[in-house]
Every structure is written in structure tokens, then in C-alpha cells.
Design a protein around this motif. Structure first.
Motif, mmCIF file in Angstrom:
data_model
loop_
_atom_site.group_PDB
_atom_site.id
_atom_site.type_symbol
_atom_site.label_atom_id
_atom_site.label_comp_id
_atom_site.label_asym_id
_atom_site.label_seq_id
_atom_site.Cartn_x
_atom_site.Cartn_y
_atom_site.Cartn_z
ATOM 1 N N TYR A 298 11.798 -6.378 11.592
ATOM 2 C CA TYR A 298 10.416 -5.960 11.359
ATOM 3 C C TYR A 298 10.242 -5.403 9.953
ATOM 4 C CZ TYR A 298 5.762 -4.216 12.255
ATOM 5 O OH TYR A 298 4.408 -4.021 12.195
ATOM 6 N N TRP A 299 11.174 -4.597 9.524
ATOM 7 C CA TRP A 299 11.064 -4.015 8.191
ATOM 8 C C TRP A 299 11.180 -5.084 7.105
ATOM 9 C CZ3 TRP A 299 8.811 -0.685 5.581
ATOM 10 C CH2 TRP A 299 9.272 -0.179 4.378
ATOM 11 N N ALA A 300 12.057 -6.068 7.308
ATOM 12 C CA ALA A 300 12.189 -7.156 6.339
ATOM 13 C C ALA A 300 10.882 -7.942 6.227
ATOM 14 C CB ALA A 300 13.338 -8.073 6.743
ATOM 15 N N LEU A 301 10.240 -8.196 7.367
ATOM 16 C CA LEU A 301 8.970 -8.924 7.346
ATOM 17 C C LEU A 301 7.872 -8.092 6.693
ATOM 18 C CD1 LEU A 301 9.042 -10.464 10.940
ATOM 19 C CD2 LEU A 301 9.242 -11.716 8.774
ATOM 20 N N THR A 302 7.871 -6.797 6.930
ATOM 21 C CA THR A 302 6.861 -5.927 6.317
ATOM 22 C C THR A 302 6.950 -5.983 4.809
ATOM 23 O OG1 THR A 302 6.801 -4.421 8.199
ATOM 24 C CG2 THR A 302 6.112 -3.527 6.078
ATOM 25 N N GLN A 303 8.150 -5.956 4.278
ATOM 26 C CA GLN A 303 8.337 -5.955 2.824
ATOM 27 C C GLN A 303 7.897 -7.261 2.171
ATOM 28 O OE1 GLN A 303 12.534 -4.637 3.309
ATOM 29 N NE2 GLN A 303 12.038 -3.174 1.706
ATOM 30 N N GLU A 304 7.741 -8.311 2.965
ATOM 31 C CA GLU A 304 7.282 -9.590 2.430
ATOM 32 C C GLU A 304 5.764 -9.701 2.385
ATOM 33 O OE1 GLU A 304 9.032 -12.558 4.883
ATOM 34 O OE2 GLU A 304 11.093 -12.110 4.278
ATOM 35 N N GLN A 305 5.055 -8.769 3.016
ATOM 36 C CA GLN A 305 3.605 -8.858 3.091
ATOM 37 C C GLN A 305 2.964 -8.552 1.729
ATOM 38 O OE1 GLN A 305 2.277 -10.067 5.982
ATOM 39 N NE2 GLN A 305 4.475 -10.169 6.461
ATOM 40 N N PRO A 306 1.947 -9.315 1.341
ATOM 41 C CA PRO A 306 1.267 -9.051 0.060
ATOM 42 C C PRO A 306 0.739 -7.621 -0.044
ATOM 43 C CG PRO A 306 0.588 -11.173 0.952
ATOM 44 C CD PRO A 306 1.414 -10.514 2.017
ATOM 45 N N GLN A 307 0.260 -7.070 1.076
ATOM 46 C CA GLN A 307 -0.289 -5.717 1.041
ATOM 47 C C GLN A 307 0.798 -4.692 0.682
ATOM 48 O OE1 GLN A 307 -0.578 -7.828 3.617
ATOM 49 N NE2 GLN A 307 -2.725 -8.442 3.410
ATOM 50 N N TRP A 308 2.018 -4.959 1.130
ATOM 51 C CA TRP A 308 3.126 -4.061 0.785
ATOM 52 C C TRP A 308 3.489 -4.208 -0.697
ATOM 53 C CZ3 TRP A 308 5.705 -0.001 2.559
ATOM 54 C CH2 TRP A 308 6.896 0.331 1.920
ATOM 55 N N ARG A 309 3.566 -5.417 -1.158
ATOM 56 C CA ARG A 309 3.995 -5.678 -2.541
ATOM 57 C C ARG A 309 3.022 -5.119 -3.573
ATOM 58 N NH1 ARG A 309 7.810 -10.116 -3.118
ATOM 59 N NH2 ARG A 309 8.584 -10.731 -1.058
ATOM 60 N N LEU A 310 1.780 -4.870 -3.158
ATOM 61 C CA LEU A 310 0.785 -4.322 -4.085
ATOM 62 C C LEU A 310 0.964 -2.822 -4.332
ATOM 63 C CD1 LEU A 310 -2.462 -6.136 -2.865
ATOM 64 C CD2 LEU A 310 -1.458 -6.309 -5.143
ATOM 65 N N LEU A 311 1.697 -2.137 -3.471
ATOM 66 C CA LEU A 311 1.827 -0.688 -3.603
ATOM 67 C C LEU A 311 2.549 -0.344 -4.905
ATOM 68 C CD1 LEU A 311 2.789 0.142 0.082
ATOM 69 C CD2 LEU A 311 0.569 0.488 -1.027
ATOM 70 N N PRO A 312 1.971 0.523 -5.727
ATOM 71 C CA PRO A 312 2.519 0.766 -7.068
ATOM 72 C C PRO A 312 3.940 1.312 -7.040
ATOM 73 C CG PRO A 312 0.286 1.636 -6.888
ATOM 74 C CD PRO A 312 0.710 1.255 -5.509
ATOM 75 N N ALA A 313 4.745 0.829 -7.961
ATOM 76 C CA ALA A 313 6.141 1.249 -8.033
ATOM 77 C C ALA A 313 6.285 2.697 -8.478
ATOM 78 C CB ALA A 313 6.906 0.331 -8.981
ATOM 79 N N ASP A 314 5.277 3.228 -9.177
ATOM 80 C CA ASP A 314 5.393 4.579 -9.724
ATOM 81 C C ASP A 314 4.714 5.642 -8.868
ATOM 82 O OD1 ASP A 314 2.823 3.700 -10.201
ATOM 83 O OD2 ASP A 314 2.684 4.605 -12.202
ATOM 84 N N LYS A 315 4.309 5.290 -7.639
ATOM 85 C CA LYS A 315 3.686 6.258 -6.745
ATOM 86 C C LYS A 315 4.583 6.513 -5.541
ATOM 87 C CE LYS A 315 -0.069 6.799 -9.122
ATOM 88 N NZ LYS A 315 -0.426 8.108 -9.717
ATOM 89 N N ARG A 316 4.495 7.724 -4.998
ATOM 90 C CA ARG A 316 5.248 8.055 -3.804
ATOM 91 C C ARG A 316 4.573 7.444 -2.583
ATOM 92 N NH1 ARG A 316 9.376 8.551 -6.271
ATOM 93 N NH2 ARG A 316 10.396 9.448 -4.447
ATOM 94 N N LEU A 317 5.319 7.268 -1.507
ATOM 95 C CA LEU A 317 4.805 6.726 -0.258
ATOM 96 C C LEU A 317 5.024 7.737 0.861
ATOM 97 C CD1 LEU A 317 6.124 3.048 -0.436
ATOM 98 C CD2 LEU A 317 3.914 3.941 -1.206
ATOM 99 N N TRP A 318 3.969 7.981 1.628
ATOM 100 C CA TRP A 318 4.065 8.851 2.797
ATOM 101 C C TRP A 318 3.763 8.020 4.041
ATOM 102 C CZ3 TRP A 318 0.241 13.387 1.315
ATOM 103 C CH2 TRP A 318 0.666 13.976 0.100
ATOM 104 N N VAL A 319 4.642 8.047 5.008
ATOM 105 C CA VAL A 319 4.338 7.473 6.315
ATOM 106 C C VAL A 319 3.893 8.634 7.192
ATOM 107 C CG1 VAL A 319 5.233 6.265 8.339
ATOM 108 C CG2 VAL A 319 5.962 5.585 6.043
ATOM 109 N N THR A 320 2.589 8.759 7.390
ATOM 110 C CA THR A 320 2.057 9.922 8.100
ATOM 111 C C THR A 320 1.842 9.667 9.589
ATOM 112 O OG1 THR A 320 -0.191 9.325 7.407
ATOM 113 C CG2 THR A 320 1.009 10.895 6.037
ATOM 114 N N GLU A 321 1.999 8.430 10.022
ATOM 115 C CA GLU A 321 2.012 8.109 11.452
ATOM 116 C C GLU A 321 2.998 6.964 11.654
ATOM 117 O OE1 GLU A 321 -1.738 7.359 13.336
ATOM 118 O OE2 GLU A 321 -2.743 9.038 12.356
ATOM 119 N N LEU A 322 3.973 7.180 12.536
ATOM 120 C CA LEU A 322 4.940 6.132 12.848
ATOM 121 C C LEU A 322 5.315 6.216 14.314
ATOM 122 C CD1 LEU A 322 7.074 3.931 12.192
ATOM 123 C CD2 LEU A 322 8.663 5.783 11.668
ATOM 124 N N ASN A 323 5.182 5.112 15.018
ATOM 125 C CA ASN A 323 5.708 5.023 16.366
ATOM 126 C C ASN A 323 5.860 3.558 16.743
ATOM 127 O OD1 ASN A 323 6.607 5.688 18.973
ATOM 128 N ND2 ASN A 323 5.229 7.446 19.035
#
Length: 503
Positions: A298-323
Motif C-alpha cells: 500500500y505504501w509503495a502504491l501511495t508513493q506512485e500517486q501524482p498527488q503524493w509526488r506533488l508534495l514539496p520536498a522542502d516542507k514537513r509532512l504531518w499525518v494527523t489521522e491514520l487508521n
């Protein structure tokens, strides 16, 4: 290392408590051991990993005095606690400590007086008492935690939000983290189209958030601000986004970045609800094999999504809801395997050096998630007898393990020895190196601690039957681990989480 079958399988983890650990030192003798491999030597985070839980104010207040639950949250060690929650944040009046009155009883209007449809969920909270800034601050103090506050961008103005968040700061409680909105990429929420009517485009939402960010920088200058980004739920069978995602969702990140939001925020906030596969007639062993590799694929497929690839390399990422959603797998409700999958997802995500904050959804319950701990019961403000808070189930156990092992880590790396079913993660903070091992397979694994970077270790293992429910009459086994007579070989049981430190 013995081959692939003897080397790890998936998910889980735990930490070493002083009273439950053993220290193993190799036997004295000639210098026959190779020098230890380096353990996570490249720091990628300045503030370190921060973990915690989403706290839904509507389902929380009756638990303020629950000593077991407060103890479980404190065990996370300075946890991040998110108030007032997710969807309800856009309909919550912090001063009154309840959903906006108009959205409970009559015509629901926004901060700019546009008429909206009252969400059905909030009609049920007529006598709800009080979850105010003082309540949030009190809870944070009780659990030795840090607040992450979610702004109301539907029924509150910029001035309202600044006043409310300022009221938390006025209690003397630090406000270091602010999520500037909750899921505005969903045009329809709780059976209404309120969000889309108010913000027809991502750019229109950015315009509001930009004003809010500017005002908050002045009121709480030390806070870090995050903008909500969209990452699709992926269908593992096709590798494609869920068919339910519309154009608004799938273009949200691109449009928000084009509108210039990256220049106004420190981070992007993400929500993940991967859907666990159902059994579909498979045997226990076959089904558990499928689950053991789910997080990896699942994580490998997520990283291939265009929406994921657009996230800026110089910004932090917060996962504020995960289940991990069990809509297709009701028998996984509250099981040890559910906890292992949850932990495995967290570990793989934390391998991205941009990841700073990771929060489990959620601490108590709501219509969707109370089923995790009380199957078949509709939620209530006061839980029925037999209700078990999320923090005291298998997922709470694995979160506690992760938090103890990884909290504050400036370096988190997935070891090359990992497989799809078994994770070996190296971490380091100011106190030194650590290893987390998640074996979600049916096979034990044998490891040489020298290959993990240690000559001597202190290690703890947690394990349970994968389809059992720890905390509901099933025992979770916690043991200290030592090495074999050679002083360097350690054996990891099936379906176990192990954490180790050493030198």
C-alpha cells in the motif's frame, strides 16, 4: 542472517521499559566479531519524530477522569493530542465547548453568513456540556502532552479562530502545532455539500487560509502551521485511486500549490485510511499472509500517486489521522494483527525524512471507529458498559511501543534486511541508537545483532495470537530477550514487536 524465510515479516513494535529489559553482553574472548554496522547516522529532522492521537472532543469529555486511559496516553511520552478532532472541527464553537448552536437546531450559517445545511451528526449532541480551550489545556497537562489544534474554516471567521487559539495560549499552554483546516478537499461532508458551496475551488480555500495563517503568525509566532493536502485511498488490486475520488480531490494539491500556499505554511497535513482486504474465504494462514504484506504494497502504491509526488520536498509532512480501515474485514476489529498493520504503516511512512508528526485516529471513538473497540454498538456520549477506549486496545499497545522507541528520533531508516512482511527500522536520538523489529509473519526470525550495529543489547518483545484481542480476555505476552550462547544471535517470535537499544 538466515535467508528470507528466517528474516522478518511485517508490522508492529514496542519499547523497552527498564523493568522489563535484559542486557546481553557477548562472552569475553579474542576480537572475533566484525565492527558493528552504523545505526542511522544521518539526521534528517531537527525537532525529532512526534507521535500521538486524535482526540474527538464530542466523544472525549466523559473520559477526562479515566485514570487508566490517562495513564495509557501518558505512556506515549509527551504525546501530540489533536483537538477538537476532525470533521466536527468545522462545526465546533470553542467558547461554548460544543457544536455551533445553529448547526444543531436550525439554519446553519457560516462565518460570512452564508446559509448551510446542518450536518445530521451534530443534531444528536443537544446537551453536550463543555470542551473549551481550558479543557484542551487541562487534558494536555494531565497527559504531559503537546496540543495540535484544528482551525474551524466553515462556521468560524479568521478572528474567531485567532481568539479561540489565543485563549488556549492564555492558559499558559504552548500551542506549537496548528492544522489550518480539516479535509476541505471533500466537497461533501456528513451528507452536506457545505464545504464545496463555501469553497468551490482549492484557490478559494487558500485565500481564507492565507489570511488565517498571517493572523496566527502574529498571535502565536512560535507555532508551526500545516495546510491539508490530499492523498488518495489506493485500491491495491488496481494500483489506482478509489473510484469514489472526484476531480476536486484529485486536483486539490496541484491547485493549492499553484495558488501559492506553500509560501504560507511549514507543513502539509495528510489523512490515511487504507482499506484492509477481506478474507474472501481464505484460511487463517493464507489471510494472515495477505495482511502481513499489505502495508508494504500500500505504501509503495501511495508513493506512485501524482498527488503524493506533488508534495514539496522542502516542507514537513504531518499525518494527523491514520487508521487501517476494516470495512471489508470486520473480524480484524481490535485484533493484534490490526495493531501490527497500524504500526507497520507508521514505520514505513516515517521512513520519509519529511515526516515529523504521526497521529493515530483516534483515542476514544466515533460512529466509524467505535466499532473497533465495541462492535455493533452505535456511539453515545457516555459509552455503554464494556466500552474499551482505543488507547487500551491492540492499536494503543503498538502506538505506545512506537512512541517510546521513535519519539524524538532525528533519524529513522528502513534497514536493507527488511522484507515485505518484516520490518527492521533503525532510529537515533540524543540518547543513542535503537532498532525496531516488526515480524508480522508466521515464522520466527534469527538475527545477528552485529549486523544491526550492536555488540550488546537490551531488548523487549511483545507478541500475541494475531487474530486475538489483547485487553479483551486475551493475554499480550511481554518478555525480555537475550542472545544465544554465541552472544550475538537473537530469535524473534512470529507476530511480534521487538525494540532494542545497546552499544
Amino acid at each position: 542472517m538466515k535467508g528470507r524465510a528466517s528474516l522478518l515479516r511485517t508490522v508492529g513494535l514496542l519499547w523497552v521499559v527498564a523493568s522489563c529489559t535484559s542486557s546481553t553482553t557477548p562472552p569475553a574472548g579474542p576480537d572475533t566479531a566484525p565492527p558493528p554496522a552504523a545505526v542511522c547516522t544521518t539526521p534528517t529532522r531537527t525537532s525529532g519524530v512526534q507521535l500521538g492521537a486524535n482526540v474527538n472532543a464530542l466523544f472525549w469529555e466523559e473520559h477526562y477522569g479515566d485514570t487508566r486511559l490517562l495513564g495509557a496516553v501518558r505512556s506515549l511520552g509527551n504525546p501530540i493530542v489533536r483537538f477538537p478532532g476532525g470533521t466536527e472541527a468545522d462545526y465546533f464553537d470553542w467558547e461554548r465547548g460544543r457544536p455551533v448552536d445553529a448547526c444543531r437546531y436550525g439554519a446553519c450559517r457560516t462565518w460570512d453568513n452564508a446559509q448551510l445545511t446542518p450536518p445530521g451528526l451534530f443534531q444528536r449532541f443537544g446537551a453536550f456540556r463543555n470542551s473549551t480551550p481550558a479543557s484542551f489545556a487541562t487534558f494536555a497537562q494531565q497527559v504531559n502532552g503537546t496540543l495540535l489544534l484544528v482551525a474551524n474554516t466553515v462556521t468560524a471567521s479568521v478572528d474567531d479562530n485567532v481568539r479561540w487559539i489565543g485563549a488556549v495560549a492564555n492558559t499558559g499552554t504552548a500551542v506549537p502545532l496548528i492544522e489550518l483546516s480539516n479535509e476541505p478537499y471533500f466537497g461533501r461532508v456528513e451528507g452536506t455539500d457545505n464545504t464545496e458551496r463555501l469553497y468551490p475551488t482549492a484557490a478559494s480555500h487558500v485565500a481564507y487560509v492565507r489570511r488565517l495563517a498571517t493572523a496566527l503568525r502574529q498571535r502565536v509566532p512560535n507555532a508551526r502551521l500545516a495546510f491539508p493536502a490530499f492523498v488518495p485511498r489506493v485500491d491495491p488490486a488496481t494500483g489506482q485511486p478509489s473510484p469514489g475520488h472526484d476531480a476536486r480531490m484529485l486536483t486539490w494539491n496541484e491547485q493549492s500549490l499553484t495558488a501559492g500556499i506553500a509560501g504560507d505554511v511549514d507543513a502539509f497535513a495528510l489523512h490515511f485510511y487504507p482499506r484492509l482486504p477481506g478474507r474472501r474465504g481464505a484460511s487463517d494462514s493464507a489471510y494472515l499472509r495477505t495482511l502481513s504484506t499489505f502495508a508494504s504494497s500500500y505504501w509503495a502504491l501511495t508513493q506512485e500517486q501524482p498527488q503524493w509526488r506533488l508534495l514539496p520536498a522542502d516542507k514537513r509532512l504531518w499525518v494527523t489521522e491514520l487508521n487501517a480501515s476494516f470495512a471489508d474485514a470486520p473480524e480484524l476489529v481490535g485484533t493484534w494483527m490490526h495493531g501490527l498493520v497500524q504500526a507497520q504503516l507508521m514505520l514505513r511512512m516515517l521512513g520519509d525524512p519529511r515526516m515529523d508528526v504521526m497521529l493515530q485516529h483516534m483515542l476514544t471513538g466515533n460512529p466509524q471507529w467505535q466499532a473497533v473497540v465495541h462492535p455493533g454498538r452505535a456511539p453515545d456520549i457516555v459509552p455503554a458498559p464494556g466500552f474499551t477506549a482505543y488507547a487500551l486496545t491492540a492499536t494503543g499497545e503498538t502506538l505506545s511501543a512506537l512512541s517510546t522507541a521513535l519519539r524524538g528520533a532525528t533519524c529513522v531508516e528502513l534497514r536493507a534486511e527488511s522484507t515485505a512482511a518484516t520490518l527492521i527500522v533503525a532510529a537515533r536520538d540524543r540518547s543513542g541508537p535503537r532498532i525496531v523489529i516488526v515480524n508480522a509473519s508466521a515464522d520466527p526470525i534469527t538475527l545477528d545483532i552485529r549486523q544491526l550495529g550492536f555488540m550488546r543489547i537490551s531488548a523487549t518483545e511483545r507478541r500475541a495470537a494475531p487474530l486475538s484481542r489483547p485487553g479483551a480476555g486475551t493475554t499480550l505476552t511481554v518478555t525480555s530477550l537475550g542472545t544465544s550462547t554465541d552472544g550475538y544471535t537473537i530469535r524473534i517470535a512470529p507476530y511480534a514487536i521487538v525494540t532494542m537499544s545497546g552499544s
